[in-house]
Scaffold this motif. Sequence first.
Motif, PDB file in Angstrom:
ATOM      1  N   ARG A 107       0.815  -1.214   0.000  1.00  0.00           N
ATOM      2  CA  ARG A 107       0.000   0.000   0.000  1.00  0.00           C
ATOM      3  C   ARG A 107       0.852   1.269   0.000  1.00  0.00           C
ATOM      4  N   LYS A 108       0.342   2.296  -0.718  1.00  0.00           N
ATOM      5  CA  LYS A 108       0.964   3.614  -0.710  1.00  0.00           C
ATOM      6  C   LYS A 108      -0.011   4.684  -0.224  1.00  0.00           C
ATOM      7  N   ASN A 109      -1.143   4.246   0.319  1.00  0.00           N
ATOM      8  CA  ASN A 109      -2.159   5.196   0.793  1.00  0.00           C
ATOM      9  C   ASN A 109      -2.447   4.997   2.276  1.00  0.00           C
ATOM     10  N   LEU A 110      -1.416   4.800   3.069  1.00  0.00           N
ATOM     11  CA  LEU A 110      -1.575   4.598   4.505  1.00  0.00           C
ATOM     12  C   LEU A 110      -2.032   5.895   5.163  1.00  0.00           C
ATOM     13  N   SER A 111      -2.965   5.768   6.104  1.00  0.00           N
ATOM     14  CA  SER A 111      -3.473   6.977   6.756  1.00  0.00           C
ATOM     15  C   SER A 111      -4.089   6.649   8.115  1.00  0.00           C
ATOM     16  N   ILE A 112      -4.332   7.708   8.855  1.00  0.00           N
ATOM     17  CA  ILE A 112      -5.053   7.642  10.125  1.00  0.00           C
ATOM     18  C   ILE A 112      -6.142   8.695  10.072  1.00  0.00           C
ATOM     19  N   LEU A 113      -7.348   8.309  10.412  1.00  0.00           N
ATOM     20  CA  LEU A 113      -8.495   9.212  10.391  1.00  0.00           C
ATOM     21  C   LEU A 113      -8.770   9.733  11.800  1.00  0.00           C
ATOM     22  N   ILE A 131      -4.755  11.963   8.305  1.00  0.00           N
ATOM     23  CA  ILE A 131      -3.321  12.056   8.569  1.00  0.00           C
ATOM     24  C   ILE A 131      -2.652  10.995   7.706  1.00  0.00           C
ATOM     25  N   SER A 132      -1.965  11.420   6.655  1.00  0.00           N
ATOM     26  CA  SER A 132      -1.305  10.480   5.748  1.00  0.00           C
ATOM     27  C   SER A 132       0.160  10.316   6.143  1.00  0.00           C
ATOM     28  N   PHE A 133       0.725   9.146   5.848  1.00  0.00           N
ATOM     29  CA  PHE A 133       2.133   8.918   6.200  1.00  0.00           C
ATOM     30  C   PHE A 133       2.718   7.807   5.337  1.00  0.00           C
ATOM     31  N   HIS A 134       4.036   7.702   5.380  1.00  0.00           N
ATOM     32  CA  HIS A 134       4.728   6.587   4.739  1.00  0.00           C
ATOM     33  C   HIS A 134       5.945   6.226   5.571  1.00  0.00           C
ATOM     34  N   TYR A 135       6.453   5.013   5.362  1.00  0.00           N
ATOM     35  CA  TYR A 135       7.646   4.546   6.055  1.00  0.00           C
ATOM     36  C   TYR A 135       8.869   4.816   5.167  1.00  0.00           C
ATOM     37  N   PRO A 136       9.801   5.644   5.586  1.00  0.00           N
ATOM     38  CA  PRO A 136      10.950   5.956   4.726  1.00  0.00           C
ATOM     39  C   PRO A 136      11.845   4.757   4.469  1.00  0.00           C
ATOM     40  N   GLU A 137      11.804   3.755   5.350  1.00  0.00           N
ATOM     41  CA  GLU A 137      12.637   2.571   5.173  1.00  0.00           C
ATOM     42  C   GLU A 137      12.117   1.643   4.071  1.00  0.00           C
ATOM     43  N   GLN A 138      10.856   1.836   3.662  1.00  0.00           N
ATOM     44  CA  GLN A 138      10.313   0.988   2.603  1.00  0.00           C
ATOM     45  C   GLN A 138      10.530   1.652   1.244  1.00  0.00           C
ATOM     46  N   THR A 139      11.230   0.961   0.365  1.00  0.00           N
ATOM     47  CA  THR A 139      11.513   1.496  -0.970  1.00  0.00           C
ATOM     48  C   THR A 139      10.909   0.654  -2.083  1.00  0.00           C
ATOM     49  N   LYS A 140      10.445  -0.567  -1.747  1.00  0.00           N
ATOM     50  CA  LYS A 140       9.808  -1.427  -2.732  1.00  0.00           C
ATOM     51  C   LYS A 140       8.428  -1.848  -2.230  1.00  0.00           C
ATOM     52  N   PHE A 141       7.483  -1.976  -3.171  1.00  0.00           N
ATOM     53  CA  PHE A 141       6.090  -2.252  -2.831  1.00  0.00           C
ATOM     54  C   PHE A 141       5.551  -3.433  -3.653  1.00  0.00           C
ATOM     55  N   PRO A 142       5.641  -4.646  -3.150  1.00  0.00           N
ATOM     56  CA  PRO A 142       6.151  -5.006  -1.820  1.00  0.00           C
ATOM     57  C   PRO A 142       7.664  -5.236  -1.838  1.00  0.00           C
ATOM     58  N   PRO A 143       8.278  -5.254  -0.648  1.00  0.00           N
ATOM     59  CA  PRO A 143       9.694  -5.620  -0.566  1.00  0.00           C
ATOM     60  C   PRO A 143       9.841  -7.145  -0.645  1.00  0.00           C
ATOM     61  N   LYS A 144      11.050  -7.623  -0.621  1.00  0.00           N
ATOM     62  CA  LYS A 144      11.249  -9.068  -0.636  1.00  0.00           C
ATOM     63  C   LYS A 144      10.760  -9.683   0.678  1.00  0.00           C
ATOM     64  N   LYS A 145      10.520 -10.982   0.681  1.00  0.00           N
ATOM     65  CA  LYS A 145       9.857 -11.657   1.797  1.00  0.00           C
ATOM     66  C   LYS A 145      10.564 -11.475   3.133  1.00  0.00           C
ATOM     67  N   SER A 146      11.860 -11.348   3.114  1.00  0.00           N
ATOM     68  CA  SER A 146      12.605 -11.190   4.371  1.00  0.00           C
ATOM     69  C   SER A 146      12.465  -9.796   4.965  1.00  0.00           C
ATOM     70  N   LYS A 147      11.841  -8.867   4.220  1.00  0.00           N
ATOM     71  CA  LYS A 147      11.697  -7.488   4.702  1.00  0.00           C
ATOM     72  C   LYS A 147      10.228  -7.025   4.713  1.00  0.00           C
ATOM     73  N   LEU A 148       9.326  -7.963   4.959  1.00  0.00           N
ATOM     74  CA  LEU A 148       7.901  -7.609   5.043  1.00  0.00           C
ATOM     75  C   LEU A 148       7.574  -7.091   6.439  1.00  0.00           C
ATOM     76  N   HIS A 149       8.042  -5.882   6.727  1.00  0.00           N
ATOM     77  CA  HIS A 149       7.908  -5.294   8.068  1.00  0.00           C
ATOM     78  C   HIS A 149       6.925  -4.119   8.116  1.00  0.00           C
ATOM     79  N   PHE A 150       6.126  -3.898   7.061  1.00  0.00           N
ATOM     80  CA  PHE A 150       5.392  -2.636   6.968  1.00  0.00           C
ATOM     81  C   PHE A 150       3.876  -2.785   7.029  1.00  0.00           C
TER      82      PHE A 150
END
Length: 286
Positions: A107-113, A131-150
């Motif tokens: 997802r690239k549309n993460l938010s808090i209402l 309130i929209s936001f993103h994780y700066p540590e995530q650069t691929k959508f999705p990342p590889k399986k070992s980095k599914l932390h988001f």
Amino acid sequence: MIRTGLLLLLSMMSACAQKPWYGDFNYLGKLPAKLNEVSGIATNNGKIIWAIEDNGNKDHIYGLNLQGTLVKEFEIENGKNHDWEDLANDNSGNLYIGDFGNNANDRKNLSILKIPNPDKAKGKKIKAEKISFHYPEQTKFPPKKSKLHFDCEAFFHHEDHLFLITKDRSRPYQGKAFIYKIPAKEGNYEAELIGTFKSCEDTQFCSITGAAISPDGKKVVLLGSGFIWLFSDFGSENFTKGNLRTIDVLHRTQQESICFKDNKTILIADEQSKTKGRNLYSYTLD
């Protein structure tokens, strides 16, 4: 032979009559049938418990009493339920709906209402700020399986900020949660990473599914399916640096919602899963 059959029948009837086992939870009540996927709860006064459901359900917030009975319901305007996963509240009674469920980490549309205190609301609808936001540590959508932390299913409000605790979906599973913070006001933000926490390595029980902070700000609880991680005596915003107590509640259901009723009492709700769940419980902290 008849006597043996009668004794067996009486034994089976006695077993069926026994009360359900809820471990160390205090059972409060059954939630309405239409709320079988409650993903977040919060309360401002300890009397009305506000609840939401996750992806695929209505853009509604539900008010329940302490027996789990539905007493109020509002539609959230301009706040589509992409995947609502938790509820939080601030000292003014505002509620925050975490639309940050991200199972696939794509997802690239993460938010808090943010909505005003629903305890005082009238009518059938409440307008939300985003309130929209993103994780700066995530650069691929999705990342590889070992980095599914988001993915995220847990957060709370404290001192004008929202603290998000991620849900680990990495493979191999690591049981690792990342703690982020963002301002609790309308805008678009880059989430700030402030800490990490490793719960345990059992994929069934160790993923963080809910979070809450006590009214006095001295305790933080994280929830898993059967476990509560209680943090206290933390001297900084990174609460994981405080004292940790791991609590096995001895009840294994799909527990996804937690909030404080007061400084010593927490409320928990679980989802319906086959014949189990869809209940409201309380638990008293020592």
